[in-house]
Write a protein that holds these residues in place. Structure first.
Motif, mmCIF file in Angstrom:
data_model
loop_
_atom_site.group_PDB
_atom_site.id
_atom_site.type_symbol
_atom_site.label_atom_id
_atom_site.label_comp_id
_atom_site.label_asym_id
_atom_site.label_seq_id
_atom_site.Cartn_x
_atom_site.Cartn_y
_atom_site.Cartn_z
ATOM 1 N N LYS A 64 -17.704 7.764 3.277
ATOM 2 C CA LYS A 64 -16.396 8.396 3.463
ATOM 3 C C LYS A 64 -15.288 7.521 2.865
ATOM 4 N N LEU A 65 -15.457 6.204 3.033
ATOM 5 C CA LEU A 65 -14.415 5.300 2.534
ATOM 6 C C LEU A 65 -14.377 5.259 1.007
ATOM 7 N N GLU A 68 -11.319 6.988 0.163
ATOM 8 C CA GLU A 68 -10.211 6.710 1.083
ATOM 9 C C GLU A 68 -8.852 6.921 0.384
ATOM 10 N N TYR A 78 -9.563 10.509 2.076
ATOM 11 C CA TYR A 78 -10.016 10.350 3.462
ATOM 12 C C TYR A 78 -9.143 9.353 4.226
ATOM 13 N N THR A 79 -8.818 9.728 5.458
ATOM 14 C CA THR A 79 -8.105 8.813 6.364
ATOM 15 C C THR A 79 -8.967 8.578 7.591
ATOM 16 N N ARG A 80 -9.221 7.310 7.896
ATOM 17 C CA ARG A 80 -10.021 6.958 9.081
ATOM 18 C C ARG A 80 -9.294 7.276 10.372
ATOM 19 N N ARG A 83 -5.716 5.760 11.621
ATOM 20 C CA ARG A 83 -4.913 5.237 10.508
ATOM 21 C C ARG A 83 -3.663 6.041 10.211
ATOM 22 N N GLU A 94 -9.818 11.908 12.152
ATOM 23 C CA GLU A 94 -10.165 11.552 10.778
ATOM 24 C C GLU A 94 -10.018 12.809 9.934
#
Ligand code: AKG
Ligand code: FE2
Length: 338
Positions: A64-65, A68, A78-80, A83, A94
């Protein structure tokens, strides 16, 4: 228990226009939130988008990262969990942010910062079916939004196409697929209280409740209804109508422990280069248009690019610091003070 918000059928804009507009005006003037059926989005597309979204969120974190958001000056990717920031606090969700798939603009010294918002998306290579499904969702959503904008225009006693030049041919098409983990893993604020900066938001929630709408200082539940979008008015319509239409504050609570909540939020907004038109309302409506809300924590801008950028900078301070360190609020404060 009956719903707190009305259900509108978009097909009535063609078959029973006067009745539809009366209901739309009423919904828009009370809470600015309603459910929308008769939208024409096929069930198979909804099933595909949610199964692909779930498959994405199930991927190992390292995968996923790989997409990011910190890699994108256009706030795509993607945002964790934890975050994204709303009202100064981390959101326990997420997500992947997409926009219109367009090439980045060639930038010159002195260009307005919002020109950096346009650019390509980051697509997860593990899920090739996701991209066509999201692009179809965006295209259908633009059509629905365009019809709603025409309906709002007529409801405001304006020419039906009054918003067209601010929306077409290249509307802002931000779309998020979102997963809210259950409480107990740090949850609580799934998404903090906020307004959306677009014209209208088209939200599809897989099944879990959690969305709440502010009404007279209280929070009213807006659970999903099968087959319906949740629609709410964004800041661009509040600005255009001089506050006759209100962008309503809403938030999402984390689902109970052991569950999660998936949603797809689509934010069709004005074209980046435009100034949002300030409509001349007839006297019968104008006396109720007391100006857009003045909130020192959330200034509203008639320049569509500035208004869209404001929200992005505030929500993603890490991306802001990396690509927008030179950008300051009109008050001279750094952008993070918006
Ligand atoms: O996921 C939801 O139910 C709503 C999310 C939302 O309000 C937003 O992302 O602006
Ligand atoms: Fe929202």
């Amino acid at each position: 228990m009956s719903n707190a918000f009305p259900i509108l059928d978009l097909r009535r804009f063609d078959s029973d226009r006067a009745g539809f507009l009366a209901d739309l005006r009423e919904a828009a003037r009370t809470d600015g939130f309603f459910y929308l059926v008769g939208h024409g989005v096929p069930d198979e597309l909804i099933t595909t988008v949610f199964s692909q979204s779930r498959a994405f969120f199930d991927l190992p974190e390292a995968a996923k990262l790989g997409i990011e958001m910190i890699h994108s000056p256009h706030f795509r990717g993607y945002t964790r969990t934890g975050r994204e920031i709303t009202r100064g606090k981390p959101d326990w969700r997420e997500q992947i942010d997409f926009g219109a798939e367009r090439p980045a603009l060639r930038l010159q010294a002195g260009d307005p910062a919002w020109r950096r918002l346009q650019g390509p998306n980051q697509w997860p290579t593990e899920l090739p079916e996701l991209r066509p499904a999201i692009e179809t969702w965006q295209a259908l959503g633009v059509g629905i939004a365009h019809k709603l904008l025409r309906a709002f225009a007529v409801a405001l006693e304006q020419p039906e196409d009054v918003f067209d030049a601010s929306f077409l041919p290249d509307p802002t098409q931000q779309l998020k697929i979102i997963r809210y983990p259950g409480q107990g893993q740090g949850g609580g604020q799934g998404c903090g209280a906020h307004k959306d900066s677009c014209f209208v938001t088209l939200l599809w929630v897989e099944r879990e409740p959690g969305l709440q709408v502010e009404r007279d200082g209280r929070w009213i539940d807006a659970p999903p209804i099968p087959g319906a979008f949740v629609v709410n008015i964004g800041e661009a319509l509040e600005l255009a109508s001089n506050g006759y239409l209100r962008a309503t504050v809403h938030r999402v609570l984390s689902p109970p422990a052991g569950r999660d909540r998936l949603s797809v939020a689509f934010f069709p907004g004005p074209r980046l280069g435009v100034t949002i038109p300030l409509l001349q309302l007839p006297d019968a409506l104008a006396w109720q248009a007391t100006g857009p809300e003045s909130d020192p924590h959330n200034p509203l801008f008639y320049n569509a690019g500035d208004n869209a950028l404001k929200g992005r900078l505030r929500s993603h301070p890490d991306v802001a610091a990396r690509y927008y360190a030179d950008v300051h609020a009109p008050t001279g404060e750094p952008a993070s003070a918006y």
